[in-house]
Design a protein around this motif. Structure first.
Motif, PDB file in Angstrom:
ATOM      1  N   GLY A   1       0.887   8.714   0.907  1.00  0.00           N
ATOM      2  CA  GLY A   1       1.519   7.650   1.676  1.00  0.00           C
ATOM      3  C   GLY A   1       2.855   8.026   2.275  1.00  0.00           C
TER       4      GLY A   1
ATOM      5  N   LYS B   1       5.150  10.158   5.352  1.00  0.00           N
ATOM      6  CA  LYS B   1       5.251   9.894   6.790  1.00  0.00           C
ATOM      7  C   LYS B   1       3.916  10.088   7.502  1.00  0.00           C
TER       8      LYS B   1
ATOM      9  N   TYR C   1       1.501   7.345   6.455  1.00  0.00           N
ATOM     10  CA  TYR C   1       1.940   6.060   7.018  1.00  0.00           C
ATOM     11  C   TYR C   1       1.546   5.939   8.490  1.00  0.00           C
ATOM     12  N   TYR C   2       1.909   6.937   9.290  1.00  0.00           N
ATOM     13  CA  TYR C   2       1.646   6.850  10.724  1.00  0.00           C
ATOM     14  C   TYR C   2       0.167   6.994  11.054  1.00  0.00           C
TER      15      TYR C   2
ATOM     16  N   SER D   1      -2.274   5.891   9.082  1.00  0.00           N
ATOM     17  CA  SER D   1      -2.846   4.579   8.741  1.00  0.00           C
ATOM     18  C   SER D   1      -2.479   3.535   9.786  1.00  0.00           C
ATOM     19  N   LYS D   2      -1.251   3.585  10.267  1.00  0.00           N
ATOM     20  CA  LYS D   2      -0.805   2.645  11.296  1.00  0.00           C
ATOM     21  C   LYS D   2      -1.626   2.819  12.570  1.00  0.00           C
TER      22      LYS D   2
ATOM     23  N   GLU E   1      -1.585   6.312  -3.149  1.00  0.00           N
ATOM     24  CA  GLU E   1      -0.280   6.967  -3.276  1.00  0.00           C
ATOM     25  C   GLU E   1       0.180   6.875  -4.728  1.00  0.00           C
TER      26      GLU E   1
ATOM     27  N   LEU F   1       4.861   0.675   1.619  1.00  0.00           N
ATOM     28  CA  LEU F   1       3.655   0.636   2.453  1.00  0.00           C
ATOM     29  C   LEU F   1       3.072  -0.777   2.496  1.00  0.00           C
TER      30      LEU F   1
END
Length: 219
Positions: free
Chosen positions: A8, A10, A13-14, A16-17, A30, A39
């Motif tokens: 989880g 950077k 995160y991006y 998944s976004k 994570e 998150l």
């Protein structure tokens, strides 16, 4: 498409976004509780506080129902283990591993990772192209992966059966080259219709392939 993202940070995160924005269903695993809390606060998706390199962690994320698993931790060995467990124990159809050390790229392939990738910028795009739908098949990558020649299979009982190309208003960065219907090759024009069972040959930039399949309702 349900995608389990292991890691989880950077990249996770991006990734998944991006997958969320494209209408997919990412689930993050994570190990760090603080990262999990962050998150969960910023992304509307399931977050599992666990270890994606263990059967327990993958089970908690219900890996057996996933279409793909992407492991993007900072440790190549962890990414390899997560992909191997997902494939062998949960029969996940497609596995993708971030490769932090390019020297490990061939090792990852030899040990069963479907898509090892050392450039994290293209993970989401590669994932969609590989597993987004069984009705899309990449035939040839162009200009180092900037674009592709792809084949689209129109299903039976197609929702848009009989629609013309002019009615579709396709994205600018794609061109429909041919339509094969009952073994007959058609050179399409604006008034050419799309029918159930057609095979469509397209040249498109990789960045719009998902939008194209969504517009054509081939997801």
């Amino acid at each position: 498409m349900k995608v389990i993202v292991v890691g989880g940070g950077k990249v996770g995160y991006y990734l998944s976004k991006t997958l969320l924005a494209h209408g997919h269903q990412p689930h993050i695993i994570e190990v760090n509780k603080k990262i999990c809390a962050n998150l969960a606060e910023h992304l509307e998706l399931p977050v599992v506080n666990g270890d994606g390199t263990t059967l327990e962690g993958l089970s908690e994320a219900e890996a057996e129902t996933a279409d793909a698993l992407v492991s993007v931790t900072g440790r190549d060995e962890d990414n390899l283990i997560a992909c191997q467990l997902a494939k062998r124990h949960f029969s996940v159809p497609k596995t993708v591993a971030r490769v932090n050390n390019p020297r490990n790229l061939e090792v990852m392939k030899a040990l069963g990772v479907d898509i090892p990738i050392s450039s994290t910028d293209n993970i989401a795009r590669l994932l969609e192209r590989e597993v987004d739908t069984s009705r899309i098949r990449q035939l040839l990558a162009l200009n180092r992966g900037e674009a592709s020649i792809i084949e689209l299979l129109v299903p039976k009982n197609y929702a848009l059966d009989g629609i013309t190309l002019s009615e579709l208003r396709l994205p600018q960065d794609c061109v429909i080259c041919t339509i094969t219907r009952d073994d007959v090759l058609l050179i399409p024009r604006g008034n050419t219709t799309i029918l159930s069972g057609d095979r469509i040959l397209v040249i498109a930039k990789d960045t719009i392939i998902h939008d194209l399949t969504k517009m054509l309702r081939l997801e």
